[in-house]
Motif scaffolding. Structure first.
Motif, PDB file in Angstrom:
ATOM      1  N   ALA A 141       0.829  -1.203   0.000  1.00 41.97           N
ATOM      2  CA  ALA A 141       0.000   0.000   0.000  1.00 41.97           C
ATOM      3  C   ALA A 141       0.866   1.255   0.000  1.00 41.97           C
ATOM      4  N   LEU A 142       1.934   1.241   0.773  1.00 42.71           N
ATOM      5  CA  LEU A 142       2.836   2.391   0.823  1.00 42.71           C
ATOM      6  C   LEU A 142       3.562   2.578  -0.509  1.00 42.71           C
ATOM      7  N   ALA A 143       3.892   1.495  -1.155  1.00 46.70           N
ATOM      8  CA  ALA A 143       4.633   1.588  -2.413  1.00 46.70           C
ATOM      9  C   ALA A 143       3.848   2.325  -3.486  1.00 46.70           C
ATOM     10  N   GLU A 144       2.533   2.155  -3.491  1.00 47.06           N
ATOM     11  CA  GLU A 144       1.734   2.789  -4.550  1.00 47.06           C
ATOM     12  C   GLU A 144       1.101   4.101  -4.121  1.00 47.06           C
ATOM     13  N   ALA A 145       1.295   4.491  -2.869  1.00 47.04           N
ATOM     14  CA  ALA A 145       0.588   5.666  -2.343  1.00 47.04           C
ATOM     15  C   ALA A 145       1.318   6.963  -2.684  1.00 47.04           C
ATOM     16  N   ASP A 146       0.649   7.836  -3.382  1.00 45.93           N
ATOM     17  CA  ASP A 146       1.158   9.184  -3.654  1.00 45.93           C
ATOM     18  C   ASP A 146      -0.018  10.143  -3.508  1.00 45.93           C
ATOM     19  N   HIS A 147      -0.079  10.812  -2.356  1.00 45.91           N
ATOM     20  CA  HIS A 147      -1.221  11.661  -2.040  1.00 45.91           C
ATOM     21  C   HIS A 147      -0.912  13.143  -2.193  1.00 45.91           C
ATOM     22  N   ARG A 148       0.163  13.483  -2.875  1.00 42.45           N
ATOM     23  CA  ARG A 148       0.562  14.886  -2.951  1.00 42.45           C
ATOM     24  C   ARG A 148      -0.517  15.765  -3.571  1.00 42.45           C
ATOM     25  N   GLN A 149      -1.129  15.326  -4.647  1.00 42.69           N
ATOM     26  CA  GLN A 149      -2.163  16.142  -5.289  1.00 42.69           C
ATOM     27  C   GLN A 149      -3.400  16.240  -4.403  1.00 42.69           C
TER      28      GLN A 149
END
Length: 260
Positions: free
Chosen positions: A184-192
């Motif tokens: 889950a962490l590997a694919e998580a990008d919540h910047r936007q």
């Protein structure tokens, strides 16, 4: 012990505080369970209810697939709807902070304010998480324990007998649950999504954090308009364990202002 039934099985949670009062939801870091908050909880404001839970595949909770942050956020959403009487302040540490960001973005009606501790909108890289997954799958949880302790805690805490308890907690985390959370962490990008948040937020870092360095945490604070950033001297990745008085001193006025 309290259990919320989920499609995949049991989600273990604990609720402390007087009935009918506002709820503060606390989401744990990778490789820990709800005991993460034991030292800081007595130092936080009275007159609130503190809701803690074991993520899927951690502690006493069952594991579904849970290889996306959305899976974990769905558990937090279900807990709020089952237990709270209104929107909560959500406190998230490390992966718990990503869960909090995801929930606040997707269900702003459920989250009135955020405390993001030792976290970021993007943690690590797919390659770094895959390396962690490979190590666990090939050699087991104990193989990563010493390196993780160095990332979690500053040197003075690592020299105390208490370190053994946290090493044991990590090493005894089910490998399947840990690996799923790493995916889950590997694919998580919540910047936007995090940059679009419009709610009160406080962001906390430790200057000895080897897992989420202070500059990375500060960059996430800069994404949220009006967010405040605080640095705890001498604290590693888990200030609620290592420096609970300093952690509580930061959270207390924020909770008193926004939880009620």
């Amino acid at each position: 012990m309290q259990i919320l039934s989920r499609p995949y099985g049991a989600l273990h949670y604990r609720l402390d505080g007087p009935e009918g009062t506002p709820v503060v939801l606390m989401a744990n870091s990778l490789g820990t369970d709800l005991r993460l908050w034991d030292a800081v909880l007595p130092l936080l404001p009275r007159g609130l209810r503190y809701l803690r839970y074991d993520k899927q595949g951690h502690g006493l909770s069952d594991l579904g697939q849970a290889d996306r942050i959305a899976d974990h956020a769905a558990d937090a959403e279900a807990l709020i709807e089952a237990v709270a009487t209104g929107p909560v302040v959500m406190v998230g540490l490390s992966i718990g902070g990503l869960i909090a960001q995801h929930l606040a973005a997707g269900r702003p009606d459920l989250v009135r304010a955020l405390v993001l501790s030792n976290t970021a909108a993007r943690l690590g890289t797919p390659d770094s998480w895959q390396a962690r997954i490979d190590a666990v799958e090939q050699r087991g949880m104990a193989s990563i324990a010493d390196a993780v302790m160095e990332r979690w805690f500053a040197a003075p805490f690592r020299a105390t007998p208490a370190l053994a308890l946290w090493r044991n907690m990590l090493a005894r985390t089910p490998a399947a649950g840990y690996v799923a959370a790493c995916r889950a962490l590997a694919e998580a990008d919540h910047r936007q999504a995090t940059a679009a948040l419009r709610l009160p937020a406080m962001v906390i870092a430790g200057d000895a954090d080897g897992a989420s360095p202070a500059d990375l945490v500060r960059a996430t604070a800069d994404l949220i308009p009006g967010a405040t950033f605080h640095l705890i001297p001498g604290a590693g990745h888990l200030p609620c364990v290592e420096t609970p008085a300093a952690h509580a001193a930061l959270m207390t006025p924020f909770l008193e202002r926004h939880a009620r």
